[in-house]
Design an enzyme around this catalytic site. Structure first.
Site, PDB file in Angstrom:
ATOM      1  N   ASP A 161      -8.024  13.064  -9.780  1.00 50.31           N
ATOM      2  CA  ASP A 161      -7.134  12.143  -8.939  1.00 50.31           C
ATOM      3  C   ASP A 161      -8.196  11.278  -7.962  1.00 50.31           C
ATOM      4  O   ASP A 161      -7.852  10.299  -7.383  1.00 50.31           O
ATOM      5  CB  ASP A 161      -6.402  13.066  -7.664  1.00 50.31           C
ATOM      6  CG  ASP A 161      -5.647  12.143  -6.987  1.00 50.31           C
ATOM      7  OD1 ASP A 161      -4.974  11.105  -7.251  1.00 50.31           O
ATOM      8  OD2 ASP A 161      -5.672  12.600  -5.664  1.00 50.31           O
ATOM      9  N   SER A 173      -1.195   7.915  -4.081  1.00 47.28           N
ATOM     10  CA  SER A 173      -0.817   8.102  -5.347  1.00 47.28           C
ATOM     11  C   SER A 173       0.727   8.729  -5.057  1.00 47.28           C
ATOM     12  O   SER A 173       1.053   9.058  -4.001  1.00 47.28           O
ATOM     13  CB  SER A 173      -1.601   9.400  -5.560  1.00 47.28           C
ATOM     14  OG  SER A 173      -2.763   9.291  -5.594  1.00 47.28           O
ATOM     15  N   GLN A 230      -0.951   8.627 -13.953  1.00 47.01           N
ATOM     16  CA  GLN A 230      -0.535   8.307 -12.349  1.00 47.01           C
ATOM     17  C   GLN A 230      -0.155   7.141 -12.129  1.00 47.01           C
ATOM     18  O   GLN A 230      -0.805   6.142 -12.494  1.00 47.01           O
ATOM     19  CB  GLN A 230      -1.769   8.799 -11.667  1.00 47.01           C
ATOM     20  CG  GLN A 230      -1.558   8.757 -10.198  1.00 47.01           C
ATOM     21  CD  GLN A 230      -2.672   9.249  -9.139  1.00 47.01           C
ATOM     22  OE1 GLN A 230      -3.184   8.392  -8.459  1.00 47.01           O
ATOM     23  NE2 GLN A 230      -3.055  10.446  -9.270  1.00 47.01           N
TER      24      GLN A 230
END
Length: 308
Positions: free
Chosen positions: A224, A248, A298
């Site tokens: 991430d 995110s 993502q």
């Protein structure tokens, strides 16, 4: 079926996480407390690592959710995929509760849903699949040629140490992973080339436990960090761009082959689209000898002032 034991029982709990070095702090956060199964659910709790932004790092909640789900599956079935949605910002001052729903256990696959809660509200919802280790067809997209070795790239701690800002100090000293961008970081400046691709070497800042489940969860944690950066690099945007708002939205990950996160891995990333205040990035994580370890996708909110 034997429950999975993450093997971190000697590490401190929530009250001590904030004063630990970054890597022990991450491992302590992953050392969830099993509060006992309830009707149709298994309940775990865990602390958060400190952040100067005051928000819980999304990768931490992803990794903790992976750990919680893994605790309800036998060790013979490692996780192979997960899909998660970030619903609300996390509160650093409040422990996170993880509720795991055992959706299905088949002959080869198990499915789990993990909901992460604070203040009685979900902050992340994840569904994950686990599979008994099996044989089958085998191929992969090869590692791009010509990438420099991580040892030949600057240590980003030294670059960040020259920036007098709380976030720069945190990125330099507060993260459990060290990162080395192949084409230079975009913390302050976006770089000269407007490209939607980048590659980043990373590894943990020290030796990790040998438990493969810890390495899989930690890989989700690290995945991430930089996945939205190709979007900004393409448009000449740096982390320090005034008015940049980013978050995110969802995160998908597939584990293909085993790897250790305390050895150098390279994260090859590309953004395929940006529109409507959102951007989509894809990533592939390789060992330095070219084995494809995981794939990541993502979508994130990426709002940039018109004057930027």
């Amino acid at each position: 079926m034997r429950k999975r034991s993450i093997g971190l029982t000697r590490l401190p709990r929530a009250l001590e996480v904030g004063i630990l070095e970054p890597l022990p702090a991450m491992l302590a956060a992953l050392n969830l407390v099993d509060t006992g199964a309830r009707t149709n659910e298994d309940i775990f709790t865990g602390p958060s690592q400190w952040s100067p932004q005051g928000r819980v790092f999304g990768g931490q909640v992803l990794a903790q959710s992976v750990v919680a789900a893994s605790r309800t599956v036998g060790e013979e079935r490692p996780i192979h995929s997960m899909h998660g949605y970030f619903l609300r910002p996390g509160d650093l001052e409040v422990p996170i509760t993880f509720a795991v729903d055992r959706i299905h256990d088949g002959r080869s696959f198990s499915t789990r849903r993990t909901q992460a809660y604070q203040h009685g509200l979900p902050i992340l919802s994840m569904i994950a699949s686990f599979q008994t280790v099996d044989e089958g067809l085998d191929h992969q997209t090869p590692l791009p040629e010509g990438l420099p070795d991580p040892e030949s790239l600057p240590d980003e701690r030294e670059q960040l140490a020259a920036i007098d800002h709380p976030m720069a100090r945190f990125w330099a000293n507060g993260r459990p992973f060290e990162l080395r961008h192949v084409d230079g970081p975009i913390y302050v400046e976006p770089g000269d080339e407007r490209t939607a691709q980048q590659a980043v070497w990373f590894r943990s800042r020290g030796r990790m436990p040998d438990d493969p489940a810890v390495h899989r969860a930690s890989l989700a944690y690290a995945s991430d960090y930089t996945i939205l950066e190709p979007i900004w690099r393409r448009h000449g945007v740096a982390w320090a761009t005034p008015g940049l708002k980013a978050a995110s939205l969802d995160h998908a990950m597939w584990w293909h082959r085993p790897a250790r996160v305390d050895e150098w891995l390279v994260y090859v990333q590309e953004s395929t689209s940006a529109s409507g205040g959102r951007g989509l990035s894809h990533g592939r994580i390789y060992t330095r000898d070219g084995a494809l370890v995981a794939s990541v996708a993502q979508e994130g909110m990426t709002r940039v002032p018109a004057s930027a």
